[in-house]
Write a protein that holds these residues in place. Structure first.
Motif, PDB file in Angstrom:
ATOM      1  N   ASN A  41     -41.503 -31.072  23.316  1.00  0.00           N
ATOM      2  CA  ASN A  41     -41.000 -31.574  24.590  1.00  0.00           C
ATOM      3  C   ASN A  41     -40.461 -32.998  24.483  1.00  0.00           C
ATOM      4  OD1 ASN A  41     -41.587 -29.180  25.929  1.00  0.00           O
ATOM      5  ND2 ASN A  41     -43.631 -29.853  26.548  1.00  0.00           N
ATOM      6  N   ALA A  42     -40.937 -33.743  23.496  1.00  0.00           N
ATOM      7  CA  ALA A  42     -40.452 -35.108  23.311  1.00  0.00           C
ATOM      8  C   ALA A  42     -38.987 -35.122  22.880  1.00  0.00           C
ATOM      9  CB  ALA A  42     -41.316 -35.850  22.289  1.00  0.00           C
ATOM     10  N   THR A  43     -38.617 -34.172  22.019  1.00  0.00           N
ATOM     11  CA  THR A  43     -37.223 -34.086  21.534  1.00  0.00           C
ATOM     12  C   THR A  43     -36.836 -32.620  21.362  1.00  0.00           C
ATOM     13  OG1 THR A  43     -38.023 -34.325  19.261  1.00  0.00           O
ATOM     14  CG2 THR A  43     -37.223 -36.318  20.351  1.00  0.00           C
ATOM     15  N   PRO A  44     -36.649 -31.878  22.442  1.00  0.00           N
ATOM     16  CA  PRO A  44     -36.416 -30.425  22.345  1.00  0.00           C
ATOM     17  C   PRO A  44     -35.127 -30.043  21.627  1.00  0.00           C
ATOM     18  CG  PRO A  44     -36.103 -31.194  24.598  1.00  0.00           C
ATOM     19  CD  PRO A  44     -36.715 -32.329  23.842  1.00  0.00           C
ATOM     20  N   ASP A  45     -34.148 -30.954  21.604  1.00  0.00           N
ATOM     21  CA  ASP A  45     -32.882 -30.638  20.936  1.00  0.00           C
ATOM     22  C   ASP A  45     -32.908 -30.961  19.443  1.00  0.00           C
ATOM     23  OD1 ASP A  45     -31.764 -29.796  23.338  1.00  0.00           O
ATOM     24  OD2 ASP A  45     -31.114 -31.830  23.858  1.00  0.00           O
ATOM     25  N   GLN A  66     -44.556 -19.053  25.805  1.00  0.00           N
ATOM     26  CA  GLN A  66     -44.098 -19.064  27.199  1.00  0.00           C
ATOM     27  C   GLN A  66     -43.666 -20.463  27.620  1.00  0.00           C
ATOM     28  OE1 GLN A  66     -47.073 -17.890  30.083  1.00  0.00           O
ATOM     29  NE2 GLN A  66     -45.520 -17.188  31.519  1.00  0.00           N
ATOM     30  N   LYS A  67     -44.438 -21.470  27.244  1.00  0.00           N
ATOM     31  CA  LYS A  67     -44.115 -22.843  27.626  1.00  0.00           C
ATOM     32  C   LYS A  67     -42.900 -23.363  26.858  1.00  0.00           C
ATOM     33  CE  LYS A  67     -48.753 -24.089  29.218  1.00  0.00           C
ATOM     34  NZ  LYS A  67     -48.310 -24.339  30.608  1.00  0.00           N
ATOM     35  N   LEU A  68     -42.754 -22.948  25.605  1.00  0.00           N
ATOM     36  CA  LEU A  68     -41.565 -23.331  24.852  1.00  0.00           C
ATOM     37  C   LEU A  68     -40.310 -22.785  25.521  1.00  0.00           C
ATOM     38  CD1 LEU A  68     -42.776 -22.743  21.177  1.00  0.00           C
ATOM     39  CD2 LEU A  68     -42.195 -24.954  22.188  1.00  0.00           C
ATOM     40  N   ARG A  69     -40.396 -21.536  25.988  1.00  0.00           N
ATOM     41  CA  ARG A  69     -39.240 -20.918  26.637  1.00  0.00           C
ATOM     42  C   ARG A  69     -38.927 -21.560  27.993  1.00  0.00           C
ATOM     43  NH1 ARG A  69     -36.578 -20.037  23.098  1.00  0.00           N
ATOM     44  NH2 ARG A  69     -36.553 -18.178  21.806  1.00  0.00           N
ATOM     45  N   GLU A  70     -39.927 -22.152  28.628  1.00  0.00           N
ATOM     46  CA  GLU A  70     -39.661 -22.871  29.879  1.00  0.00           C
ATOM     47  C   GLU A  70     -38.814 -24.111  29.618  1.00  0.00           C
ATOM     48  OE1 GLU A  70     -43.490 -23.678  31.505  1.00  0.00           O
ATOM     49  OE2 GLU A  70     -43.876 -21.593  32.088  1.00  0.00           O
ATOM     50  N   THR A  71     -38.985 -24.690  28.420  1.00  0.00           N
ATOM     51  CA  THR A  71     -38.213 -25.882  28.048  1.00  0.00           C
ATOM     52  C   THR A  71     -36.870 -25.516  27.451  1.00  0.00           C
ATOM     53  OG1 THR A  71     -40.263 -27.106  27.619  1.00  0.00           O
ATOM     54  CG2 THR A  71     -38.246 -27.988  26.651  1.00  0.00           C
ATOM     55  N   SER A  72     -36.848 -24.487  26.602  1.00  0.00           N
ATOM     56  CA  SER A  72     -35.608 -24.091  25.930  1.00  0.00           C
ATOM     57  C   SER A  72     -35.501 -22.571  25.900  1.00  0.00           C
ATOM     58  CB  SER A  72     -35.573 -24.626  24.492  1.00  0.00           C
ATOM     59  OG  SER A  72     -34.463 -24.101  23.789  1.00  0.00           O
ATOM     60  N   VAL A  90     -45.674  -7.058  19.868  1.00  0.00           N
ATOM     61  CA  VAL A  90     -44.798  -6.629  20.966  1.00  0.00           C
ATOM     62  C   VAL A  90     -44.850  -7.632  22.111  1.00  0.00           C
ATOM     63  CG1 VAL A  90     -44.395  -4.847  22.694  1.00  0.00           C
ATOM     64  CG2 VAL A  90     -44.968  -4.202  20.354  1.00  0.00           C
ATOM     65  N   LEU A  91     -46.056  -8.075  22.476  1.00  0.00           N
ATOM     66  CA  LEU A  91     -46.191  -9.023  23.582  1.00  0.00           C
ATOM     67  C   LEU A  91     -45.523 -10.346  23.242  1.00  0.00           C
ATOM     68  CD1 LEU A  91     -47.276  -9.684  26.356  1.00  0.00           C
ATOM     69  CD2 LEU A  91     -49.469 -10.294  25.311  1.00  0.00           C
ATOM     70  N   GLY A  92     -45.670 -10.780  21.999  1.00  0.00           N
ATOM     71  CA  GLY A  92     -45.034 -12.027  21.581  1.00  0.00           C
ATOM     72  C   GLY A  92     -43.531 -11.970  21.702  1.00  0.00           C
ATOM     73  N   LEU A  93     -42.943 -10.844  21.312  1.00  0.00           N
ATOM     74  CA  LEU A  93     -41.495 -10.664  21.460  1.00  0.00           C
ATOM     75  C   LEU A  93     -41.094 -10.670  22.927  1.00  0.00           C
ATOM     76  CD1 LEU A  93     -40.995  -7.945  18.721  1.00  0.00           C
ATOM     77  CD2 LEU A  93     -40.132 -10.279  18.624  1.00  0.00           C
ATOM     78  N   GLU A  94     -41.916 -10.044  23.751  1.00  0.00           N
ATOM     79  CA  GLU A  94     -41.612 -10.009  25.181  1.00  0.00           C
ATOM     80  C   GLU A  94     -41.745 -11.395  25.820  1.00  0.00           C
ATOM     81  OE1 GLU A  94     -44.137  -7.052  26.868  1.00  0.00           O
ATOM     82  OE2 GLU A  94     -42.987  -5.374  26.064  1.00  0.00           O
ATOM     83  N   MET A  95     -42.570 -12.263  25.217  1.00  0.00           N
ATOM     84  CA  MET A  95     -42.751 -13.611  25.747  1.00  0.00           C
ATOM     85  C   MET A  95     -41.626 -14.546  25.336  1.00  0.00           C
ATOM     86  SD  MET A  95     -45.428 -13.510  27.619  1.00  0.00           S
ATOM     87  CE  MET A  95     -45.843 -15.232  27.861  1.00  0.00           C
ATOM     88  N   GLY A  96     -40.740 -14.075  24.456  1.00  0.00           N
ATOM     89  CA  GLY A  96     -39.584 -14.905  24.145  1.00  0.00           C
ATOM     90  C   GLY A  96     -39.332 -15.167  22.681  1.00  0.00           C
ATOM     91  N   ALA A  97     -40.193 -14.672  21.783  1.00  0.00           N
ATOM     92  CA  ALA A  97     -39.941 -14.846  20.360  1.00  0.00           C
ATOM     93  C   ALA A  97     -38.760 -13.974  19.935  1.00  0.00           C
ATOM     94  CB  ALA A  97     -41.184 -14.481  19.549  1.00  0.00           C
TER      95      ALA A  97
END
Length: 242
Positions: A41-45, A66-72, A90-97
Motif C-alpha cells: 500500500n505504500a507504493t502499489p505501483d 482480497q485486500k490487495l485487490r481492493e488496492t489494485s 479454487v477460492l484463491g483464484l476466485e478472490m483475485g489471484a
C-alpha cells in the motif's frame, strides 16, 4: 522486474532470492500478511508481480488477496499453496489471484510462471497505452449482441459494459469471443491465455470462467457455454434482444 514475495518460510524466501538475483530481478520479502499490505500500500505501483503464500500467520492469504485487490485490480498475483488444498486453490483464484503454484514447487517452475504472467501483463499495458489513439467504436470483435475492444480493454453485451474485468478475465473472454462457437479445451486455454503448457492445473481455467460468467450475467444472458467433457466456447447466437 520488481517482485513482492509474501512467504512466512524464510528458507523458501532465501532460496527464491538466489533465483531472482540470477534473473536480475529485484525482490522485496514480507513474512506475514499485515507486513505485506503495509509494504504494498505504500507504493502499489512499484511492483510488477506478487507471489502470495496462502498459509500465513495473522491475516491468511485469502484475506491478503482480497485486500490487495481492493488496492489494485491489475497487479498479477501468483498463489503458493499446499498440493492437497484444492478448495483453497479454487477460492484463491476466485478472490483475485491470476495463477497458483503448488508446494513443494520447483524454483524454475515458479520463475517460468512469473515470466509468463509478466509477459501477459506487459501486453495488456501496451494495448491500454494506445487506447487514446482509438475510439470506442473501433471494436476488434463485434457481433449482433457483443463487441470488444482490445485497445481500451472494454467489452459490451447488449450495449451494456461488462465491468470489473481483470486482465486475465478480459484475455480469456477475448480468446473465446474472437472464435465464436469454437470449443477450446482447458489445456488450450492455459496455453493461449496463461502462456504456458498444460500441467494439470485446469482449475485455474474453471475458476476464471466462473468469475467471468458472474460478471457477464450482471448485464445480460450467459454467452460462455460449457461443452461437457471438452471445454468452453463463446456463443451469443441464442441471445434475444430485450
Amino acid at each position: 522486474m520488481k517482485i513482492l514475495m509474501i512467504e512466512d518460510n524464510k528458507s523458501v524466501s532465501e532460496m527464491m532470492n538466489m533465483f531472482f538475483t540470477k534473473e536480475k530481478w529485484e525482490a522485496v520479502f514480507a513474512y506475514d500478511g499485515q507486513e505485506a499490505l503495509e509494504i504494498f500500500n505504500a507504493t502499489p505501483d512499484a511492483f510488477d508481480i506478487i507471489t502470495l503464500d496462502l498459509n500465513l500467520p495473522g491475516l491468511d492469504g485469502m484475506q491478503v488477496a482480497q485486500k490487495l485487490r481492493e488496492t489494485s485490480k491489475t497487479v498479477p498475483i501468483i498463489m503458493l499453496t499446499a498440493r492437497d488444498s484444492e478448495s483453497d486453490q479454487v477460492l484463491g483464484l476466485e478472490m483475485g489471484a491470476d495463477d497458483y503454484v503448488t508446494k513443494p514447487f520447483s524454483p524454475m517452475t515458479l520463475i517460468a510462471r512469473i515470466k509468463a504472467l509478466h509477459r501477459r501483463a506487459e501486453l495488456s499495458e501496451t494495448s491500454e497505452g494506445t487506447a487514446t489513439q482509438n475510439t470506442t467504436s473501433d471494436f476488434d470483435v463485434q457481433t449482433d449482441h457483443f463487441k470488444l475492444n482490445t485497445k481500451t480493454r472494454e467489452a459490451y453485451l447488449m450495449d451494456k459494459q461488462i465491468e470489473g474485468l481483470t486482465p486475465k478475465e478480459f484475455d480469456l473472454l477475448h480468446t473465446l469471443a474472437k472464435n465464436p462457437r469454437q470449443v477450446f479445451s482447458r489445456e488450450q486455454l492455459l496455453e493461449l491465455v496463461w502462456d504456458y503448457q498444460y500441467y494439470g492445473d485446469e482449475r485455474t481455467v474453471d475458476a476464471h470462467i466462473k468469475k467471468l460468467r458472474q460478471k457477464i450475467e450482471k448485464v445480460g444472458p450467459q454467452v460462455i457455454q460449457t461443452v461437457w467433457g471438452v471445454g468452453y466456447k463463446f456463443d451469443d447466437s441464442g441471445v434475444v434482444a430485450s
